[in-house]
Design a protein around this motif. Structure first.
Motif, PDB file in Angstrom:
ATOM      1  N   PRO A 323       0.814  -1.223   0.000  1.00 58.15           N
ATOM      2  CA  PRO A 323       0.000   0.000   0.000  1.00 58.15           C
ATOM      3  C   PRO A 323       0.845   1.271   0.000  1.00 58.15           C
ATOM      4  O   PRO A 323       0.542   2.228  -0.713  1.00 58.15           O
ATOM      5  CB  PRO A 323      -0.835  -0.125   1.278  1.00 58.15           C
ATOM      6  N   TYR A 324       1.915   1.269   0.799  1.00 59.75           N
ATOM      7  CA  TYR A 324       2.790   2.447   0.847  1.00 59.75           C
ATOM      8  C   TYR A 324       3.451   2.688  -0.500  1.00 59.75           C
ATOM      9  O   TYR A 324       3.464   3.817  -1.015  1.00 59.75           O
ATOM     10  CB  TYR A 324       3.852   2.270   1.930  1.00 59.75           C
ATOM     11  N   ALA A 325       4.018   1.645  -1.111  1.00 57.77           N
ATOM     12  CA  ALA A 325       4.721   1.804  -2.386  1.00 57.77           C
ATOM     13  C   ALA A 325       3.770   2.271  -3.478  1.00 57.77           C
ATOM     14  O   ALA A 325       4.122   3.119  -4.311  1.00 57.77           O
ATOM     15  CB  ALA A 325       5.383   0.483  -2.787  1.00 57.77           C
ATOM     16  N   ALA A 326       2.547   1.732  -3.473  1.00 58.53           N
ATOM     17  CA  ALA A 326       1.577   2.127  -4.494  1.00 58.53           C
ATOM     18  C   ALA A 326       1.157   3.589  -4.320  1.00 58.53           C
ATOM     19  O   ALA A 326       0.998   4.323  -5.293  1.00 58.53           O
ATOM     20  CB  ALA A 326       0.356   1.216  -4.439  1.00 58.53           C
ATOM     21  N   LEU A 327       0.977   4.005  -3.076  1.00 57.06           N
ATOM     22  CA  LEU A 327       0.605   5.396  -2.828  1.00 57.06           C
ATOM     23  C   LEU A 327       1.740   6.337  -3.209  1.00 57.06           C
ATOM     24  O   LEU A 327       1.521   7.377  -3.836  1.00 57.06           O
ATOM     25  CB  LEU A 327       0.241   5.572  -1.356  1.00 57.06           C
ATOM     26  N   HIS A 328       2.963   5.957  -2.864  1.00 55.95           N
ATOM     27  CA  HIS A 328       4.112   6.798  -3.214  1.00 55.95           C
ATOM     28  C   HIS A 328       4.250   6.938  -4.726  1.00 55.95           C
ATOM     29  O   HIS A 328       4.610   8.003  -5.235  1.00 55.95           O
ATOM     30  CB  HIS A 328       5.388   6.221  -2.617  1.00 55.95           C
ATOM     31  N   ALA A 329       3.954   5.864  -5.463  1.00 55.69           N
ATOM     32  CA  ALA A 329       4.094   5.900  -6.920  1.00 55.69           C
ATOM     33  C   ALA A 329       3.116   6.860  -7.571  1.00 55.69           C
ATOM     34  O   ALA A 329       3.320   7.259  -8.726  1.00 55.69           O
ATOM     35  CB  ALA A 329       3.890   4.498  -7.492  1.00 55.69           C
ATOM     36  N   ARG A 330       2.072   7.265  -6.846  1.00 61.08           N
ATOM     37  CA  ARG A 330       1.067   8.140  -7.415  1.00 61.08           C
ATOM     38  C   ARG A 330       1.223   9.584  -6.960  1.00 61.08           C
ATOM     39  O   ARG A 330       0.314  10.385  -7.110  1.00 61.08           O
ATOM     40  CB  ARG A 330      -0.324   7.621  -7.051  1.00 61.08           C
ATOM     41  N   MET A 331       2.379   9.919  -6.411  1.00 65.88           N
ATOM     42  CA  MET A 331       2.604  11.309  -6.041  1.00 65.88           C
ATOM     43  C   MET A 331       2.613  12.179  -7.295  1.00 65.88           C
ATOM     44  O   MET A 331       2.987  11.717  -8.377  1.00 65.88           O
ATOM     45  CB  MET A 331       3.939  11.462  -5.305  1.00 65.88           C
ATOM     46  N   PRO A 332       2.207  13.447  -7.174  1.00 70.02           N
ATOM     47  CA  PRO A 332       2.167  14.319  -8.353  1.00 70.02           C
ATOM     48  C   PRO A 332       3.543  14.522  -8.946  1.00 70.02           C
ATOM     49  O   PRO A 332       4.557  14.523  -8.245  1.00 70.02           O
ATOM     50  CB  PRO A 332       1.594  15.636  -7.801  1.00 70.02           C
ATOM     51  N   GLU A 333       3.572  14.681 -10.253  1.00 69.40           N
ATOM     52  CA  GLU A 333       4.841  14.881 -10.943  1.00 69.40           C
ATOM     53  C   GLU A 333       5.427  16.253 -10.614  1.00 69.40           C
ATOM     54  O   GLU A 333       4.714  17.218 -10.381  1.00 69.40           O
ATOM     55  CB  GLU A 333       4.640  14.764 -12.457  1.00 69.40           C
ATOM     56  N   THR A 334       6.741  16.302 -10.621  1.00 71.92           N
ATOM     57  CA  THR A 334       7.426  17.569 -10.390  1.00 71.92           C
ATOM     58  C   THR A 334       7.221  18.502 -11.575  1.00 71.92           C
ATOM     59  O   THR A 334       7.311  18.090 -12.730  1.00 71.92           O
ATOM     60  CB  THR A 334       8.934  17.325 -10.183  1.00 71.92           C
ATOM     61  N   VAL A 335       6.909  19.740 -11.282  1.00 67.60           N
ATOM     62  CA  VAL A 335       6.736  20.738 -12.332  1.00 67.60           C
ATOM     63  C   VAL A 335       8.108  21.243 -12.765  1.00 67.60           C
ATOM     64  O   VAL A 335       8.918  21.633 -11.925  1.00 67.60           O
ATOM     65  CB  VAL A 335       5.878  21.918 -11.825  1.00 67.60           C
ATOM     66  N   PRO A 336       8.429  21.217 -14.079  1.00 66.68           N
ATOM     67  CA  PRO A 336       9.742  21.678 -14.540  1.00 66.68           C
ATOM     68  C   PRO A 336      10.045  23.088 -14.041  1.00 66.68           C
ATOM     69  O   PRO A 336       9.217  23.989 -14.126  1.00 66.68           O
ATOM     70  CB  PRO A 336       9.612  21.639 -16.065  1.00 66.68           C
ATOM     71  N   GLY A 337      11.236  23.247 -13.527  1.00 67.71           N
ATOM     72  CA  GLY A 337      11.664  24.565 -13.056  1.00 67.71           C
ATOM     73  C   GLY A 337      11.227  24.898 -11.650  1.00 67.71           C
ATOM     74  O   GLY A 337      11.598  25.942 -11.123  1.00 67.71           O
ATOM     75  N   GLU A 338      10.437  24.031 -11.017  1.00 70.97           N
ATOM     76  CA  GLU A 338       9.971  24.285  -9.661  1.00 70.97           C
ATOM     77  C   GLU A 338      10.513  23.215  -8.713  1.00 70.97           C
ATOM     78  O   GLU A 338      10.702  22.069  -9.105  1.00 70.97           O
ATOM     79  CB  GLU A 338       8.437  24.281  -9.594  1.00 70.97           C
ATOM     80  N   ALA A 339      10.721  23.612  -7.483  1.00 72.18           N
ATOM     81  CA  ALA A 339      11.165  22.654  -6.475  1.00 72.18           C
ATOM     82  C   ALA A 339      10.028  21.663  -6.207  1.00 72.18           C
ATOM     83  O   ALA A 339       8.867  22.056  -6.147  1.00 72.18           O
ATOM     84  CB  ALA A 339      11.542  23.382  -5.187  1.00 72.18           C
ATOM     85  N   PRO A 340      10.339  20.385  -6.067  1.00 66.91           N
ATOM     86  CA  PRO A 340       9.274  19.402  -5.809  1.00 66.91           C
ATOM     87  C   PRO A 340       8.650  19.612  -4.444  1.00 66.91           C
ATOM     88  O   PRO A 340       9.300  20.054  -3.497  1.00 66.91           O
ATOM     89  CB  PRO A 340      10.010  18.065  -5.884  1.00 66.91           C
ATOM     90  N   LEU A 341       7.349  19.319  -4.345  1.00 74.20           N
ATOM     91  CA  LEU A 341       6.668  19.384  -3.069  1.00 74.20           C
ATOM     92  C   LEU A 341       7.058  18.164  -2.234  1.00 74.20           C
ATOM     93  O   LEU A 341       7.100  17.053  -2.736  1.00 74.20           O
ATOM     94  CB  LEU A 341       5.153  19.394  -3.290  1.00 74.20           C
ATOM     95  N   GLN A 342       7.366  18.382  -0.961  1.00 70.28           N
ATOM     96  CA  GLN A 342       7.730  17.269  -0.087  1.00 70.28           C
ATOM     97  C   GLN A 342       6.459  16.552   0.353  1.00 70.28           C
ATOM     98  O   GLN A 342       5.590  17.150   0.993  1.00 70.28           O
ATOM     99  CB  GLN A 342       8.489  17.775   1.144  1.00 70.28           C
ATOM    100  N   CYS A 343       6.315  15.291   0.004  1.00 71.96           N
ATOM    101  CA  CYS A 343       5.087  14.555   0.297  1.00 71.96           C
ATOM    102  C   CYS A 343       5.181  13.703   1.558  1.00 71.96           C
ATOM    103  O   CYS A 343       4.157  13.379   2.149  1.00 71.96           O
ATOM    104  CB  CYS A 343       4.699  13.688  -0.902  1.00 71.96           C
ATOM    105  N   HIS A 344       6.383  13.319   1.972  1.00 72.33           N
ATOM    106  CA  HIS A 344       6.525  12.641   3.260  1.00 72.33           C
ATOM    107  C   HIS A 344       6.470  13.683   4.369  1.00 72.33           C
ATOM    108  O   HIS A 344       7.028  14.782   4.237  1.00 72.33           O
ATOM    109  CB  HIS A 344       7.848  11.893   3.348  1.00 72.33           C
ATOM    110  N   GLY A 345       5.824  13.332   5.455  1.00 73.27           N
ATOM    111  CA  GLY A 345       5.764  14.226   6.601  1.00 73.27           C
ATOM    112  C   GLY A 345       6.700  13.812   7.708  1.00 73.27           C
ATOM    113  O   GLY A 345       7.673  14.485   8.008  1.00 73.27           O
ATOM    114  N   LEU A 346       6.417  12.664   8.321  1.00 72.76           N
ATOM    115  CA  LEU A 346       7.161  12.208   9.481  1.00 72.76           C
ATOM    116  C   LEU A 346       7.659  10.793   9.314  1.00 72.76           C
ATOM    117  O   LEU A 346       7.085   9.996   8.571  1.00 72.76           O
ATOM    118  CB  LEU A 346       6.265  12.242  10.730  1.00 72.76           C
TER     119      LEU A 346
END
Length: 400
Positions: A323-346
């Motif tokens: 479940p964790y790996a599948a959810l991580h694989a669906r994180m939004p794509e990084t927008v070119p030229g922008e810093a990626p959003l950090q999706c892990h919290g703790l």
């Protein structure tokens, strides 16, 4: 606010902008299905609480506002707790979710929304002792508003309590902010629960959130602090009459980071929580679980490095990581030229008074994060985002 008034919050709260969508593609069975069930339930509960609310227009106007629940601005977050033994005899994976009931709303409105969601989620109600604590914190919030007021949490309840073939019942949890401006009162409350004077005065330890679990009458206090040494963890656990287990935490950190720990723990953004369980009626709450937390980025770096470390640990321990790996694989794509959003919290280590250590990590749900209006707002309105979130610490959620 009285305990009675708190339990019967007046008026319907504002609707949730970009209500959480299901995680439907994660898995058809097992813990992935549980996570999907929780996400669907959160969506339905939020909609049900919001229907007919007096502030629907305001809620619609707030759609672009990002949440300060997560570093990425997502309003819904999954938490995984690995370890223990699952129903199939394998080391378990216990998913749950946390949600911001009203992104961008005032702390008082978020508290009302969280209370309404708690009532709608199931039959369990706050105990008299929990109601008294919640009313006490609500009074502090009224005179010293904080940053968010309250969150809500959902996890699957006991399968034995549901009919055969039915989805498991829901178990909800309430998280109450302890405002910084009410620190003196909050410290007095946590000392009352601990039954012992504070320790490690030089580490700037301060309670920041209170978790109330109606299912078992439990109370959990969450803390932020300055950087810690390994021995500090033992000092903290002794204060709560819990076994000293810092060696297990250090060993986990060394495995995750692939580095030795000689002095300070290698994260500048740490905290911990202590969960108390209720005994017989009228009995004093007893400390039962100590959890060490670190901001995932501070300890391990970008999301991909966090993922690699957790997957490596999971494979070695034979955890269910699907479940964790599948959810991580669906994180939004990084927008070119922008810093990626950090999706892990703790990332954290859960140390019960009896039993093996468990490991926890949180990850923003991508559907909520991927809402176009919110995503656009996060680019266009940086002032609405928790830009200093990592520096402030992610104290408001550990696990749900």
């Amino acid at each position: 606010m009285s305990a009675r008034g708190l339990d019967q919050a007046q008026g319907a709260p504002d609707p949730l902008p970009c209500a959480p969508s299901p995680v439907s593609a994660i898995a058809e069975a097992g813990e992935g299905a549980v996570l999907d069930h929780l996400a669907r339930s959160a969506r339905d509960l939020v909609r049900g609480v919001a229907d007919g609310g007096p502030h629907a227009a305001e809620g619609a106007a707030m759609r672009p506002v990002a949440s300060n629940l997560t570093p990425s601005g997502a309003a819904v977050e999954a938490a995984f707790v690995w370890g223990g033994v699952g129903p199939d005899g394998r080391p378990g994976c216990d998913p749950r979710i946390s949600l911001d009931p009203l992104p961008g709303g005032a702390p008082s409105a978020r508290l009302a929304a969280a209370l309404a969601l708690l009532r709608a989620a199931g039959t369990a109600r706050l105990s008299v002792q929990q109601q008294m604590l919640a009313a006490e914190v609500a009074e502090w919030q009224a005179s010293s508003p904080g940053r968010y007021g309250a969150w809500a949490g959902l996890r699957a309840g006991s399968v034995a309590a549901s009919p055969a073939g039915a989805s498991p019942p829901l178990a909800a949890k309430l998280y109450l902010e302890l405002p910084e401006r009410a620190r003196e009162a909050a410290c007095a409350l946590e000392q009352r629960l601990a039954g012992a004077p504070p320790v490690l005065g030089g580490r700037d330890i301060r309670p920041t959130m209170l978790g109330l679990d109606p299912q078992n009458g439990g109370v959990e206090v969450y803390y932020r602090c300055d950087r810690l040494f390994p021995g500090d963890l033992d000092t903290l656990m002794r204060r709560f009459r819990l076994a000293e287990r810092s060696g297990e935490v250090v060993a986990l950190i060394e495995r995750l980071t692939r580095r030795s720990v000689r002095f300070e723990l290698p994260s500048w953004d740490v905290g911990f929580s202590v969960a108390y369980v209720a005994g017989e009626e009228g009995a004093r709450l007893s400390p039962a679980v100590f959890t060490f937390y670190s901001n995932a980025a501070s300890l391990l770096g970008p999301d991909e490095r966090v993922r690699c470390a957790l997957m490596r640990e999971g494979r070695a321990a034979n955890w269910d990581m699907v479940p964790y790996a599948a959810l991580h694989a669906r994180m939004p794509e990084t927008v070119p030229g922008e810093a990626p959003l950090q999706c892990h919290g703790l990332v954290g280590a859960v140390l019960p008074s009896v039993g093996d250590m468990r490991v926890t990590a949180t990850l923003a749900l991508p559907r909520a994060l991927g809402c176009p209006a919110r995503r656009d707002a996060m680019r266009a309105q940086p002032g609405s985002l928790p830009q200093a979130h990592a520096a402030e610490g992610r104290e408001e959620h550990g696990h749900a």
